[in-house]
Design an enzyme around this catalytic site. Structure first.
Site, PDB file in Angstrom:
ATOM      1  N   SER A  40       0.726  -1.011  -0.120  1.00 13.80           N
ATOM      2  CA  SER A  40       0.167   0.152   0.334  1.00 13.80           C
ATOM      3  C   SER A  40       0.924   1.702   0.221  1.00 13.80           C
ATOM      4  CB  SER A  40      -0.900   0.061   1.052  1.00 13.80           C
ATOM      5  OG  SER A  40      -0.250   0.053   2.726  1.00 13.80           O
ATOM      6  N   LYS A 100       0.901   4.716   6.453  1.00 18.27           N
ATOM      7  CA  LYS A 100       0.523   5.331   5.957  1.00 18.27           C
ATOM      8  C   LYS A 100       0.871   6.710   5.696  1.00 18.27           C
ATOM      9  CE  LYS A 100      -2.379   1.989   4.826  1.00 18.27           C
ATOM     10  NZ  LYS A 100      -2.756   0.861   4.176  1.00 18.27           N
TER      11      LYS A 100
END
Length: 171
Positions: free
Chosen positions: A31, A80
């Protein structure tokens, strides 16, 4: 012999202090591509936000999610990038992310396009809005499963990639 014991004790104290400040982490998913890849080895500064009021835009953070680990042993840690902080208004449309009405320049994204449609989402107090750099596969604040991230659930800020050795760099 005394010197040896003294050296061992000093080394142990240094190791304990470092482990209180730094958390080694291995990237498990895709990701965060093209910034981080699976099996990259990182150091995370667990004290990064002890003196700072809030995470800053662009920080790469590790946080505890409410998603169960595959082995069933607790909550999954996610990594993230911070896109918005408390009171920011986030909009996503036509593949572009806007923060407080301004389109973000995001050269770190894998494909330069952000899927989803979000309008006038105000980031709650003591929360951050996060997204992965590989937006097509990232489970992040755009998803109800993750949502915004409480600052209390942040483990720390990733600050250096140590492996692979030919890609060592500050983040």
């Amino acid at each position: 012999m005394k010197e040896f014991i003294k050296d061992v004790l000093i080394a142990l104290v240094i190791v304990v202090v470092i482990t209180l400040i730094i958390k080694p982490t291995i990237v498990k998913e895709s990701s965060m591509e093209s910034t981080l890849y699976e099996n990259n080895y990182l150091f995370v500064n667990k004290l990064a936000y002890l003196t700072a009021d809030h995470p800053d835009y662009g920080d790469i953070i590790v946080f505890k999610s409410h998603i169960q680990r595959d082995d069933g042993k607790g909550d999954k840690l996610l990594i993230k990038r911070v896109i918005g902080v408390e009171n920011d208004v986030i909009d996503i449309h036509d593949g572009v992310v806007y923060r407080n009405g301004t389109a973000l320049d995001e050269p770190y994204t894998k494909e330069g396009y952000t899927e989803g449609d979000i309008s006038d989402y105000k980031v709650p107090a003591d929360q951050v809005f996060v997204m992965g750099d590989n937006r097509r596969v990232s489970l992040d604040s755009r998803s109800e499963e993750v949502g915004t991230v409480s600052e209390d659930s942040i483990v720390g800020k990733a600050f250096i990639r140590l492996y692979p050795f030919n890609q060592i760099k500050l983040l």
